[in-house]
Design a protein around this motif. Structure first.
Motif, PDB file in Angstrom:
ATOM      1  N   PRO A 269      23.957 -27.194  -6.417  1.00  0.00           N
ATOM      2  CA  PRO A 269      25.199 -27.602  -7.093  1.00  0.00           C
ATOM      3  C   PRO A 269      26.424 -27.296  -6.219  1.00  0.00           C
ATOM      4  CG  PRO A 269      23.864 -26.220  -8.519  1.00  0.00           C
ATOM      5  CD  PRO A 269      23.224 -26.201  -7.178  1.00  0.00           C
ATOM      6  N   LYS A 270      27.404 -28.171  -6.287  1.00  0.00           N
ATOM      7  CA  LYS A 270      28.645 -27.986  -5.536  1.00  0.00           C
ATOM      8  C   LYS A 270      29.781 -27.866  -6.542  1.00  0.00           C
ATOM      9  CE  LYS A 270      31.671 -30.307  -2.226  1.00  0.00           C
ATOM     10  NZ  LYS A 270      31.858 -31.529  -1.415  1.00  0.00           N
ATOM     11  N   VAL A 271      30.572 -26.811  -6.417  1.00  0.00           N
ATOM     12  CA  VAL A 271      31.720 -26.587  -7.290  1.00  0.00           C
ATOM     13  C   VAL A 271      32.967 -26.505  -6.414  1.00  0.00           C
ATOM     14  CG1 VAL A 271      32.791 -25.056  -8.985  1.00  0.00           C
ATOM     15  CG2 VAL A 271      30.309 -25.334  -8.964  1.00  0.00           C
TER      16      VAL A 271
ATOM     17  N   THR B  76      34.097 -22.084  -3.797  1.00  0.00           N
ATOM     18  CA  THR B  76      34.159 -20.642  -4.020  1.00  0.00           C
ATOM     19  C   THR B  76      33.917 -19.879  -2.726  1.00  0.00           C
ATOM     20  OG1 THR B  76      33.262 -21.043  -6.228  1.00  0.00           O
ATOM     21  CG2 THR B  76      33.313 -18.777  -5.500  1.00  0.00           C
ATOM     22  N   SER B  77      32.935 -20.315  -1.949  1.00  0.00           N
ATOM     23  CA  SER B  77      32.614 -19.617  -0.701  1.00  0.00           C
ATOM     24  C   SER B  77      33.770 -19.684   0.296  1.00  0.00           C
ATOM     25  CB  SER B  77      31.344 -20.196  -0.076  1.00  0.00           C
ATOM     26  OG  SER B  77      31.504 -21.574   0.188  1.00  0.00           O
ATOM     27  N   GLU B  78      34.508 -20.789   0.302  1.00  0.00           N
ATOM     28  CA  GLU B  78      35.672 -20.906   1.188  1.00  0.00           C
ATOM     29  C   GLU B  78      36.758 -19.923   0.774  1.00  0.00           C
ATOM     30  OE1 GLU B  78      36.550 -25.261   2.569  1.00  0.00           O
ATOM     31  OE2 GLU B  78      35.840 -25.323   0.479  1.00  0.00           O
ATOM     32  N   LEU B  79      37.008 -19.841  -0.525  1.00  0.00           N
ATOM     33  CA  LEU B  79      38.008 -18.895  -1.021  1.00  0.00           C
ATOM     34  C   LEU B  79      37.603 -17.465  -0.684  1.00  0.00           C
ATOM     35  CD1 LEU B  79      38.817 -20.531  -4.461  1.00  0.00           C
ATOM     36  CD2 LEU B  79      40.398 -20.268  -2.547  1.00  0.00           C
ATOM     37  N   LYS B  80      36.342 -17.147  -0.862  1.00  0.00           N
ATOM     38  CA  LYS B  80      35.844 -15.801  -0.561  1.00  0.00           C
ATOM     39  C   LYS B  80      36.053 -15.481   0.917  1.00  0.00           C
ATOM     40  CE  LYS B  80      33.522 -11.964  -1.398  1.00  0.00           C
ATOM     41  NZ  LYS B  80      34.177 -11.087  -0.439  1.00  0.00           N
TER      42      LYS B  80
ATOM     43  N   GLY C 190      44.820 -23.477 -17.511  1.00  0.00           N
ATOM     44  CA  GLY C 190      45.164 -24.843 -17.153  1.00  0.00           C
ATOM     45  C   GLY C 190      45.824 -24.997 -15.798  1.00  0.00           C
ATOM     46  N   VAL C 191      45.740 -23.972 -14.959  1.00  0.00           N
ATOM     47  CA  VAL C 191      46.382 -23.983 -13.647  1.00  0.00           C
ATOM     48  C   VAL C 191      45.436 -24.530 -12.577  1.00  0.00           C
ATOM     49  CG1 VAL C 191      47.409 -22.490 -11.869  1.00  0.00           C
ATOM     50  CG2 VAL C 191      47.906 -22.087 -14.289  1.00  0.00           C
ATOM     51  N   VAL C 192      44.150 -24.259 -12.757  1.00  0.00           N
ATOM     52  CA  VAL C 192      43.137 -24.646 -11.772  1.00  0.00           C
ATOM     53  C   VAL C 192      42.112 -25.556 -12.435  1.00  0.00           C
ATOM     54  CG1 VAL C 192      41.195 -23.720 -10.429  1.00  0.00           C
ATOM     55  CG2 VAL C 192      43.417 -22.634 -10.278  1.00  0.00           C
ATOM     56  N   ASN C 193      41.688 -26.554 -11.699  1.00  0.00           N
ATOM     57  CA  ASN C 193      40.647 -27.460 -12.153  1.00  0.00           C
ATOM     58  C   ASN C 193      39.341 -27.109 -11.435  1.00  0.00           C
ATOM     59  OD1 ASN C 193      39.652 -29.784 -13.551  1.00  0.00           O
ATOM     60  ND2 ASN C 193      39.688 -30.867 -11.591  1.00  0.00           N
ATOM     61  N   ARG C 194      38.260 -27.067 -12.183  1.00  0.00           N
ATOM     62  CA  ARG C 194      36.929 -26.796 -11.631  1.00  0.00           C
ATOM     63  C   ARG C 194      36.119 -28.075 -11.736  1.00  0.00           C
ATOM     64  NH1 ARG C 194      31.871 -24.823 -13.874  1.00  0.00           N
ATOM     65  NH2 ARG C 194      30.834 -23.468 -12.365  1.00  0.00           N
ATOM     66  N   THR C 195      35.691 -28.590 -10.588  1.00  0.00           N
ATOM     67  CA  THR C 195      34.897 -29.817 -10.558  1.00  0.00           C
ATOM     68  C   THR C 195      33.499 -29.480 -10.094  1.00  0.00           C
ATOM     69  OG1 THR C 195      36.881 -31.071  -9.996  1.00  0.00           O
ATOM     70  CG2 THR C 195      34.765 -32.159  -9.643  1.00  0.00           C
TER      71      THR C 195
END
Length: 121
Positions: free
Chosen positions: A84-86, A46-50, A72-77
């Motif tokens: 925590p790492k997302v 998320t921080s990279e996208l921001k 269903g376009v994006v996967n969240r791991t």
């Protein structure tokens, strides 16, 4: 005679007048396509996208990612660690949008060239 196309989304049937409405329902808006274009280059936190999209608020980024995930376009791991790492990535369904995204990028490059030529004149 008008033909209605239907799709299933969040337990509600959505009627579309033409198929492009279904496409825009998933990728429409200012930020979703930008997010997907960044994810084509690889998974992102998320921080990279921001950081890549300084004009988006954290709230809007989170909302757009949730909607893309719901469609269903994006996967969240989520990695179970402290902190925590997302990580977000495109799903196979998301990758099916690649030709559309490439076409939009190509058109945008042409538009930038055209408008910059007009500004010089």
């Amino acid at each position: 005679m008008q033909v209605l196309f239907s799709a299933y989304k969040e337990e509600n049937s959505v009627a579309y007048n033409i198929p492009v409405e279904a496409t825009l329902d998933v990728i429409g808006g200012k930020w979703k396509v930008v997010i997907m274009c960044h994810l084509i280059k690889g998974e992102k936190r998320t921080s990279e996208l921001k950081r890549l999209m300084p004009g988006i608020t954290q709230k809007m980024l989170t909302q757009q990612l949730r909607e893309l995930e719901s469609d269903g376009v994006v996967n969240r791991t989520v990695f179970e660690q402290v902190p925590p790492k997302v990580v977000y990535s495109l799903t196979e369904y998301g990758w099916s949008l690649r030709p559309i995204l490439d076409a939009m990028c190509a058109w945008g490059e042409g538009h930038i060239d055209l408008t910059s030529e007009k500004a010089v004149q």
